[in-house]
Design a protein around this motif. Structure first.
Motif, mmCIF file in Angstrom:
data_model
loop_
_atom_site.group_PDB
_atom_site.id
_atom_site.type_symbol
_atom_site.label_atom_id
_atom_site.label_comp_id
_atom_site.label_asym_id
_atom_site.label_seq_id
_atom_site.Cartn_x
_atom_site.Cartn_y
_atom_site.Cartn_z
ATOM 1 N N ALA A 1 102.881 9.293 -47.897
ATOM 2 C CA ALA A 1 102.557 9.033 -46.497
ATOM 3 C C ALA A 1 101.127 8.537 -46.329
ATOM 4 C CB ALA A 1 102.768 10.298 -45.678
ATOM 5 N N LEU A 2 100.234 8.935 -47.207
ATOM 6 C CA LEU A 2 98.841 8.537 -47.080
ATOM 7 C C LEU A 2 98.572 7.132 -47.611
ATOM 8 C CD1 LEU A 2 97.054 11.881 -47.970
ATOM 9 C CD2 LEU A 2 97.264 10.801 -45.722
ATOM 10 N N VAL A 3 99.498 6.548 -48.375
ATOM 11 C CA VAL A 3 99.288 5.210 -48.930
ATOM 12 C C VAL A 3 99.142 4.153 -47.833
ATOM 13 C CG1 VAL A 3 100.362 3.385 -50.326
ATOM 14 C CG2 VAL A 3 100.291 5.725 -51.172
ATOM 15 N N PRO A 4 100.066 4.062 -46.851
ATOM 16 C CA PRO A 4 99.875 3.036 -45.813
ATOM 17 C C PRO A 4 98.591 3.234 -45.010
ATOM 18 C CG PRO A 4 102.024 4.103 -45.552
ATOM 19 C CD PRO A 4 101.309 4.781 -46.653
ATOM 20 N N LEU A 5 98.216 4.479 -44.766
ATOM 21 C CA LEU A 5 96.979 4.745 -44.025
ATOM 22 C C LEU A 5 95.771 4.274 -44.834
ATOM 23 C CD1 LEU A 5 95.867 5.991 -41.429
ATOM 24 C CD2 LEU A 5 95.657 8.144 -42.677
ATOM 25 N N GLY A 6 95.786 4.518 -46.141
ATOM 26 C CA GLY A 6 94.695 4.051 -46.996
ATOM 27 C C GLY A 6 94.621 2.529 -47.048
ATOM 28 N N LEU A 7 95.781 1.868 -47.064
ATOM 29 C CA LEU A 7 95.787 0.399 -47.059
ATOM 30 C C LEU A 7 95.209 -0.163 -45.767
ATOM 31 C CD1 LEU A 7 99.246 -0.313 -48.708
ATOM 32 C CD2 LEU A 7 96.988 -0.666 -49.707
ATOM 33 N N VAL A 8 95.500 0.495 -44.648
ATOM 34 C CA VAL A 8 94.936 0.059 -43.365
ATOM 35 C C VAL A 8 93.436 0.256 -43.356
ATOM 36 C CG1 VAL A 8 94.822 0.619 -40.906
ATOM 37 C CG2 VAL A 8 97.028 0.379 -42.023
ATOM 38 N N MET A 9 92.981 1.385 -43.850
ATOM 39 C CA MET A 9 91.554 1.698 -43.806
ATOM 40 C C MET A 9 90.729 0.806 -44.740
ATOM 41 S SD MET A 9 91.795 5.823 -43.582
ATOM 42 C CE MET A 9 90.161 6.200 -42.972
ATOM 43 N N THR A 10 91.308 0.359 -45.852
ATOM 44 C CA THR A 10 90.567 -0.511 -46.771
ATOM 45 C C THR A 10 90.577 -1.960 -46.331
ATOM 46 O OG1 THR A 10 92.516 -0.822 -48.152
ATOM 47 C CG2 THR A 10 91.008 0.947 -48.775
ATOM 48 N N GLY A 11 91.443 -2.316 -45.418
ATOM 49 C CA GLY A 11 91.526 -3.690 -44.954
ATOM 50 C C GLY A 11 92.549 -4.522 -45.708
ATOM 51 N N ALA A 12 93.307 -3.892 -46.594
ATOM 52 C CA ALA A 12 94.301 -4.628 -47.378
ATOM 53 C C ALA A 12 95.421 -5.153 -46.489
ATOM 54 C CB ALA A 12 94.872 -3.726 -48.475
ATOM 55 N N VAL A 13 95.786 -4.399 -45.459
ATOM 56 C CA VAL A 13 96.855 -4.845 -44.557
ATOM 57 C C VAL A 13 96.406 -6.085 -43.793
ATOM 58 C CG1 VAL A 13 98.238 -4.187 -42.552
ATOM 59 C CG2 VAL A 13 97.864 -2.555 -44.386
ATOM 60 N N GLN A 14 95.168 -6.094 -43.341
ATOM 61 C CA GLN A 14 94.641 -7.265 -42.626
ATOM 62 C C GLN A 14 94.596 -8.480 -43.545
ATOM 63 O OE1 GLN A 14 93.934 -7.437 -39.348
ATOM 64 N NE2 GLN A 14 93.557 -9.613 -39.626
ATOM 65 N N TRP A 15 94.184 -8.270 -44.807
ATOM 66 C CA TRP A 15 94.140 -9.370 -45.765
ATOM 67 C C TRP A 15 95.535 -9.924 -46.026
ATOM 68 C CZ3 TRP A 15 96.202 -9.853 -50.726
ATOM 69 C CH2 TRP A 15 95.782 -10.980 -51.426
ATOM 70 N N ILE A 16 96.520 -9.031 -46.172
ATOM 71 C CA ILE A 16 97.900 -9.473 -46.406
ATOM 72 C C ILE A 16 98.416 -10.240 -45.198
ATOM 73 C CG2 ILE A 16 100.268 -8.642 -46.697
ATOM 74 C CD1 ILE A 16 99.112 -6.434 -48.488
ATOM 75 N N ALA A 17 98.114 -9.743 -43.996
ATOM 76 C CA ALA A 17 98.566 -10.436 -42.782
ATOM 77 C C ALA A 17 97.900 -11.805 -42.663
ATOM 78 C CB ALA A 17 98.266 -9.595 -41.556
ATOM 79 N N ASP A 18 96.620 -11.884 -42.984
ATOM 80 C CA ASP A 18 95.930 -13.173 -42.928
ATOM 81 C C ASP A 18 96.491 -14.139 -43.974
ATOM 82 O OD1 ASP A 18 94.332 -12.305 -40.880
ATOM 83 O OD2 ASP A 18 92.617 -11.813 -42.176
ATOM 84 N N THR A 19 96.830 -13.626 -45.135
ATOM 85 C CA THR A 19 97.378 -14.461 -46.202
ATOM 86 C C THR A 19 98.789 -14.926 -45.860
ATOM 87 O OG1 THR A 19 96.053 -13.260 -47.808
ATOM 88 C CG2 THR A 19 97.867 -14.552 -48.670
ATOM 89 N N ALA A 20 99.580 -14.044 -45.295
ATOM 90 C CA ALA A 20 100.980 -14.371 -45.009
ATOM 91 C C ALA A 20 101.104 -15.470 -43.958
ATOM 92 C CB ALA A 20 101.721 -13.123 -44.546
ATOM 93 N N PHE A 21 100.188 -15.542 -43.036
ATOM 94 C CA PHE A 21 100.284 -16.521 -41.953
ATOM 95 C C PHE A 21 99.314 -17.686 -42.117
ATOM 96 C CE2 PHE A 21 101.729 -12.502 -39.979
ATOM 97 C CZ PHE A 21 103.049 -12.869 -39.826
ATOM 98 N N SER A 22 98.755 -17.855 -43.302
ATOM 99 C CA SER A 22 97.793 -18.929 -43.541
ATOM 100 C C SER A 22 98.449 -20.055 -44.332
ATOM 101 C CB SER A 22 96.594 -18.385 -44.319
ATOM 102 O OG SER A 22 95.775 -19.437 -44.742
ATOM 103 N N PRO A 23 98.465 -21.262 -43.793
ATOM 104 C CA PRO A 23 99.043 -22.382 -44.547
ATOM 105 C C PRO A 23 98.244 -22.724 -45.804
ATOM 106 C CG PRO A 23 98.651 -23.008 -42.250
ATOM 107 C CD PRO A 23 98.089 -21.650 -42.454
ATOM 108 N N VAL A 24 96.949 -22.509 -45.772
ATOM 109 C CA VAL A 24 96.126 -22.790 -46.942
ATOM 110 C C VAL A 24 96.484 -21.818 -48.074
ATOM 111 C CG1 VAL A 24 93.749 -22.841 -47.816
ATOM 112 C CG2 VAL A 24 94.259 -23.724 -45.541
ATOM 113 N N ALA A 25 96.734 -20.570 -47.715
ATOM 114 C CA ALA A 25 97.109 -19.595 -48.743
ATOM 115 C C ALA A 25 98.447 -19.961 -49.368
ATOM 116 C CB ALA A 25 97.168 -18.195 -48.138
ATOM 117 N N TRP A 26 99.412 -20.392 -48.551
ATOM 118 C CA TRP A 26 100.717 -20.786 -49.090
ATOM 119 C C TRP A 26 100.604 -22.041 -49.942
ATOM 120 C CZ3 TRP A 26 104.463 -17.642 -49.720
ATOM 121 C CH2 TRP A 26 104.609 -16.565 -48.866
ATOM 122 N N ALA A 27 99.719 -22.961 -49.574
ATOM 123 C CA ALA A 27 99.489 -24.135 -50.409
ATOM 124 C C ALA A 27 98.875 -23.714 -51.748
ATOM 125 C CB ALA A 27 98.573 -25.125 -49.697
ATOM 126 N N GLY A 28 97.996 -22.724 -51.718
ATOM 127 C CA GLY A 28 97.416 -22.194 -52.957
ATOM 128 C C GLY A 28 98.476 -21.577 -53.856
#
Length: 137
Positions: free
Chosen positions: A37-64
């Motif tokens: 249960a603490l894993v998703p909370l830790g991912l949110v607190m480290t900013g990994a969820v934001q990075w994944i969301a930014d990567t998932a919706f970025s055309p430059v990331a998909w081109a990479g």
């Protein structure tokens, strides 16, 4: 923003289930549930969820990712071509297809061959005797 809310809610629900499990005296499973249960909370607190969301919706990331995939395919295809050339080169020399142990002698084809027309088809153990003498038997 919504991903952080979902992860926080999942963590709260998991900690609630862990508390119920601990109340029922199942401490080992409660600790394991709390860890999951603490894993998703830790991912949110480290900013990994934001990075994944930014990567998932970025055309430059998909081109990479596409460029990385193309590089991977090129690498695999060049290795396959190198292997195919090595096999062809080895078979052109005449030494590529037959596997023989380092100290082995060439096999005798006289054992499997038909006897010439002038000889009888009776049993001839001279080859077997030669092999036995060679090994000292």
């Amino acid at each position: 923003m919504i991903a952080e809310t979902i992860c926080s809610a999942a963590a709260a629900a998991g900690l609630g289930i862990a508390a119920i499990s601990a109340y029922r005296k199942r401490f080992l499973s409660a600790a394991r549930i709390a860890a999951y249960a603490l894993v998703p909370l830790g991912l949110v607190m480290t900013g990994a969820v934001q990075w994944i969301a930014d990567t998932a919706f970025s055309p430059v990331a998909w081109a990479g990712f596409g460029v990385l995939g193309t590089a991977w395919l090129l690498f695999l295809s060049t290795r396959a071509v190198e292997r195919r050339r090595a096999v062809r080169k080895g078979s052109d020399d005449g030494s590529g297809t037959r596997a023989v142990a380092p100290g082995a002698s060439t096999p005798s084809r006289a054992v499997a061959a038909k006897p010439p027309a002038g000889q009888s088809t009776g049993e001839d153990f001279s080859d077997i005797e030669a092999i036995l003498k060679k090994h000292g038997i």
